[in-house]
Design a protein around this motif. Structure first.
Motif, PDB file in Angstrom:
ATOM      1  N   ALA A   1      -4.346   0.138  12.008  1.00  0.00           N
ATOM      2  CA  ALA A   1      -3.056  -0.160  11.901  1.00  0.00           C
ATOM      3  C   ALA A   1      -2.598  -1.371  11.054  1.00  0.00           C
ATOM      4  CB  ALA A   1      -2.360  -0.607  13.282  1.00  0.00           C
ATOM      5  N   THR A   2      -1.592  -1.295  10.133  1.00  0.00           N
ATOM      6  CA  THR A   2      -1.080  -2.076   9.066  1.00  0.00           C
ATOM      7  C   THR A   2      -0.181  -3.319   9.554  1.00  0.00           C
ATOM      8  OG1 THR A   2      -1.139  -0.242   8.029  1.00  0.00           O
ATOM      9  CG2 THR A   2       0.091  -2.181   6.920  1.00  0.00           C
ATOM     10  N   PRO A   3      -0.794  -4.593   9.380  1.00  0.00           N
ATOM     11  CA  PRO A   3       0.222  -5.734   9.698  1.00  0.00           C
ATOM     12  C   PRO A   3       1.458  -5.635   8.686  1.00  0.00           C
ATOM     13  CG  PRO A   3      -1.913  -6.339   8.585  1.00  0.00           C
ATOM     14  CD  PRO A   3      -1.887  -4.958   8.642  1.00  0.00           C
ATOM     15  N   MET A   4       2.422  -6.267   9.186  1.00  0.00           N
ATOM     16  CA  MET A   4       3.663  -6.019   8.153  1.00  0.00           C
ATOM     17  C   MET A   4       4.045  -7.357   7.202  1.00  0.00           C
ATOM     18  SD  MET A   4       5.233  -3.297   8.928  1.00  0.00           S
ATOM     19  CE  MET A   4       3.493  -2.657   8.326  1.00  0.00           C
ATOM     20  N   ASP A   5       3.155  -8.176   6.936  1.00  0.00           N
ATOM     21  CA  ASP A   5       3.180  -9.182   5.987  1.00  0.00           C
ATOM     22  C   ASP A   5       3.770  -8.779   4.767  1.00  0.00           C
ATOM     23  OD1 ASP A   5       1.845 -11.284   7.707  1.00  0.00           O
ATOM     24  OD2 ASP A   5       0.004 -10.255   7.380  1.00  0.00           O
ATOM     25  N   GLY A   6       4.901  -9.362   4.309  1.00  0.00           N
ATOM     26  CA  GLY A   6       5.382  -8.969   3.003  1.00  0.00           C
ATOM     27  C   GLY A   6       6.570  -8.032   3.351  1.00  0.00           C
ATOM     28  N   TRP A   7       6.618  -7.491   4.623  1.00  0.00           N
ATOM     29  CA  TRP A   7       7.761  -6.400   4.680  1.00  0.00           C
ATOM     30  C   TRP A   7       8.961  -7.081   5.267  1.00  0.00           C
ATOM     31  CZ3 TRP A   7       6.320  -0.741   5.904  1.00  0.00           C
ATOM     32  CH2 TRP A   7       5.240  -0.453   5.329  1.00  0.00           C
ATOM     33  N   GLY A   8       9.460  -8.167   4.481  1.00  0.00           N
ATOM     34  CA  GLY A   8      10.761  -8.893   4.979  1.00  0.00           C
ATOM     35  C   GLY A   8      10.376 -10.214   5.602  1.00  0.00           C
ATOM     36  N   PRO A   9      11.222 -10.994   5.729  1.00  0.00           N
ATOM     37  CA  PRO A   9      10.848 -12.517   6.164  1.00  0.00           C
ATOM     38  C   PRO A   9      10.382 -12.341   7.626  1.00  0.00           C
ATOM     39  CG  PRO A   9      12.958 -12.552   5.052  1.00  0.00           C
ATOM     40  CD  PRO A   9      12.719 -11.122   5.079  1.00  0.00           C
ATOM     41  N   SER A  10      10.623 -11.466   8.511  1.00  0.00           N
ATOM     42  CA  SER A  10      10.293 -11.244   9.917  1.00  0.00           C
ATOM     43  C   SER A  10       9.091 -10.510  10.073  1.00  0.00           C
ATOM     44  CB  SER A  10      11.245 -10.877  10.861  1.00  0.00           C
ATOM     45  OG  SER A  10      11.704  -9.622  10.436  1.00  0.00           O
ATOM     46  N   GLY A  11       8.557  -9.917   8.970  1.00  0.00           N
ATOM     47  CA  GLY A  11       7.513  -8.792   9.068  1.00  0.00           C
ATOM     48  C   GLY A  11       6.128  -9.524   9.546  1.00  0.00           C
ATOM     49  N   SER A  12       6.046 -10.918   9.265  1.00  0.00           N
ATOM     50  CA  SER A  12       4.778 -11.671   9.657  1.00  0.00           C
ATOM     51  C   SER A  12       4.560 -11.590  11.002  1.00  0.00           C
ATOM     52  CB  SER A  12       4.637 -12.843   8.873  1.00  0.00           C
ATOM     53  OG  SER A  12       5.985 -13.690   9.342  1.00  0.00           O
ATOM     54  N   GLY A  13       5.594 -11.004  11.820  1.00  0.00           N
ATOM     55  CA  GLY A  13       5.360 -10.864  13.384  1.00  0.00           C
ATOM     56  C   GLY A  13       5.004  -9.730  13.942  1.00  0.00           C
ATOM     57  N   TYR A  14       5.006  -8.721  13.013  1.00  0.00           N
ATOM     58  CA  TYR A  14       4.903  -7.331  13.736  1.00  0.00           C
ATOM     59  C   TYR A  14       3.492  -6.675  13.068  1.00  0.00           C
ATOM     60  CZ  TYR A  14       9.582  -8.336  15.319  1.00  0.00           C
ATOM     61  OH  TYR A  14      10.570  -8.705  15.970  1.00  0.00           O
ATOM     62  N   LEU A  15       3.109  -5.740  13.843  1.00  0.00           N
ATOM     63  CA  LEU A  15       2.261  -4.636  13.481  1.00  0.00           C
ATOM     64  C   LEU A  15       2.719  -3.205  13.658  1.00  0.00           C
ATOM     65  CD1 LEU A  15      -1.031  -4.482  12.896  1.00  0.00           C
ATOM     66  CD2 LEU A  15      -1.112  -3.704  15.501  1.00  0.00           C
ATOM     67  N   ARG A  16       2.382  -2.360  12.529  1.00  0.00           N
ATOM     68  CA  ARG A  16       2.976  -1.208  12.514  1.00  0.00           C
ATOM     69  C   ARG A  16       2.042  -0.100  13.002  1.00  0.00           C
ATOM     70  NH1 ARG A  16       4.650   2.457   7.158  1.00  0.00           N
ATOM     71  NH2 ARG A  16       2.227   2.234   6.880  1.00  0.00           N
ATOM     72  N   LEU A  17       2.559   0.727  13.975  1.00  0.00           N
ATOM     73  CA  LEU A  17       1.884   1.993  14.371  1.00  0.00           C
ATOM     74  C   LEU A  17       2.781   3.443  13.824  1.00  0.00           C
ATOM     75  CD1 LEU A  17       1.182   1.059  18.069  1.00  0.00           C
ATOM     76  CD2 LEU A  17      -0.391   0.578  15.979  1.00  0.00           C
ATOM     77  N   VAL A  18       1.929   4.091  13.191  1.00  0.00           N
ATOM     78  CA  VAL A  18       2.451   5.238  12.635  1.00  0.00           C
ATOM     79  C   VAL A  18       2.099   6.584  13.456  1.00  0.00           C
ATOM     80  CG1 VAL A  18       2.155   7.234  10.754  1.00  0.00           C
ATOM     81  CG2 VAL A  18       2.366   4.588  10.111  1.00  0.00           C
ATOM     82  N   PHE A  19       3.293   7.171  14.131  1.00  0.00           N
ATOM     83  CA  PHE A  19       2.963   8.333  14.981  1.00  0.00           C
ATOM     84  C   PHE A  19       2.855   9.705  14.511  1.00  0.00           C
ATOM     85  CE2 PHE A  19       6.941   6.400  15.824  1.00  0.00           C
ATOM     86  CZ  PHE A  19       7.924   7.552  15.245  1.00  0.00           C
ATOM     87  N   ALA A  20       2.913   9.940  13.243  1.00  0.00           N
ATOM     88  CA  ALA A  20       3.205  11.155  12.686  1.00  0.00           C
ATOM     89  C   ALA A  20       2.121  12.151  12.157  1.00  0.00           C
ATOM     90  CB  ALA A  20       4.026  10.909  10.994  1.00  0.00           C
ATOM     91  N   ASN A  21       0.636  11.160  12.385  1.00  0.00           N
ATOM     92  CA  ASN A  21      -0.325  11.779  11.478  1.00  0.00           C
ATOM     93  C   ASN A  21      -1.427  12.117  12.858  1.00  0.00           C
ATOM     94  OD1 ASN A  21      -1.736  12.970   9.442  1.00  0.00           O
ATOM     95  ND2 ASN A  21      -2.925  11.111   9.107  1.00  0.00           N
ATOM     96  N   GLU A  22      -1.392  11.688  13.937  1.00  0.00           N
ATOM     97  CA  GLU A  22      -2.391  11.852  15.088  1.00  0.00           C
ATOM     98  C   GLU A  22      -1.600  12.868  16.248  1.00  0.00           C
ATOM     99  OE1 GLU A  22      -5.252  11.256  15.041  1.00  0.00           O
ATOM    100  OE2 GLU A  22      -6.062   9.478  14.029  1.00  0.00           O
TER     101      GLU A  22
END
Length: 384
Positions: free
Chosen positions: A347-368
């Protein structure tokens, strides 16, 4: 490092994805990258196979895109927006949606102009704003139990004399947030007052979980002549490897965007364009997207149920959702590392994905598939 790259970090997806590839562990859940296991439309696959043997598909020309593709795109965007577009003067093909975004930004921004966009938002969009020499101005999306919401008044207030564009995406990456007519009503005054553009990333506009049709900015009577639509075959049509996108806009600005395209990538994948045209124009095109969306929604709901005791924010659509790792006392990088080592989840950390991104982790549900997601709770418990 040259100055234009100083404030452009990576997007993180490649780091996690490369590590997962190197692990070669078939039990690992691949939730880090926007891929999908759902097949493209059959008509697109069949048309691609035929194109391999066609001489006209093995050509640079026409630089602006094959006429069949531009006609299909103009009809598609016109149908969703309610505005008629000339395929010859108001549509150009590009090498994927983000190529179109960058071409448009290079055509409409001067150095240090401002581009208003959401927070959090896809790092690739933020980085292209910076690469063009413009300045991103983020308007926060606020999470709640019902999903993410951006205040229309705050969005409108961010538009000022230095604003060249407002970049809208709905459902947005990575939040899955959508906008509505109230946001467009609020933007109409300041956008026209300051001569700004609405740069609309339409890559996921029909992947909505509420069943409602897209809210297209060009359908707003006060904005219709200020909208640049950038679309792509990658998400809705699941044609990631084809690398075909498009830009649709009023003729004067479209001419500038096309000029940037000639100076940048020049032309698109020849053997892919007829396939995208066929997929867009197919009689069952809408039902095809709806069927894929139903699968993605099922997977999303399964993840939300599996992680009901974790701080997960519900998306309105799209391919991904976010976990609030800050509320868990962890950075997203730490959470990503724990999941990888202990839970076998990429799972990808959201660092650099906007100012608040550094508080979130992304889960992609399209591929499993759903059957591989049913032990996600136990994997999270093992990690945390």
């Amino acid at each position: 490092m040259v100055s234009r790259l100083r404030h452009i970090p990576g997007i993180g997806v490649n780091v996690v994805g490369n590590r997962a590839d190197a692990a070669a562990d078939s039990s690992m859940l691949r939730l880090e990258n926007l891929d999908t296991d759902l097949r493209p439309p059959r008509v697109a696959v069949e048309r691609t196979r035929r194109a391999v043997d066609e001489d006209e598909a093995n050509s640079y020309l026409p630089f602006e895109g094959h006429s069949e593709l531009r006609a299909a795109v103009a009809e598609h965007v016109g149908r969703l927006s309610g505005r008629s577009y000339d395929p010859d003067r108001e549509c150009v093909s590009v090498a994927g949606g983000l190529n179109g975004i960058l071409n448009a930004l290079l055509a409409i921004t001067e150095p240090n102009d401002e581009v208003v966009l959401a927070d959090p938002i896809y790092a690739g969009l933020v980085n292209r704003v910076r690469l063009a020499g413009a300045v991103p101005v983020h308007v926060p999306a606020v999470p709640s139990g019902q999903g993410w919401r951006t205040d229309p008044a705050e969005l409108a207030a961010a538009v000022g004399p230095r604003t060249a564009a407002v970049l809208l995406m709905g459902p947005a990456m990575p939040t899955g947030a959508v906008f509505d007519a109230g946001h467009l009503d609020a933007l109409a005054g300041p956008v026209n007052e300051h001569g700004a553009w609405i740069l609309y990333d339409a890559a996921m506009e029909r992947i909505r979980f509420d069943g409602r049709p897209p809210v297209h900015p060009a359908g707003h009577p006060a904005l219709t002549d200020r909208v640049i639509t950038v679309g792509s075959a990658s998400k809705e049509l699941r044609m990631i490897g084809w690398r075909v996108g498009w830009v649709v806009a009023p003729a004067p600005v479209l001419a500038d965007i096309a000029l940037v395209g000639l100076t940048n990538v020049v032309c698109q994948v020849g053997i892919a364009q007829q396939a995208v045209a066929a997929a867009l124009a197919a009689p069952d095109a809408d039902s095809d997207v709806a069927a894929a969306t139903a699968v993605w929604r099922e997977r999303c709901e399964l993840i939300l149920a599996e992680l009901a005791d974790y701080p997960v924010i519900r998306p309105d659509g799209g391919w991904s959702l976010l976990v609030d790792t800050a509320s868990m006392g962890l950075t997203p990088a730490d959470a990503s590392e724990r999941l990888f080592r202990r839970g076998r989840v990429a799972a990808t950390p959201m660092d650099g994905w906007g100012p608040s991104g550094s508080g979130y982790l992304r889960l992609v549900f399209a591929n499993e598939p759903a059957e591989r997601l049913r032990d996600l709770r136990s994997r999270f418990d093992a990690a945390f």
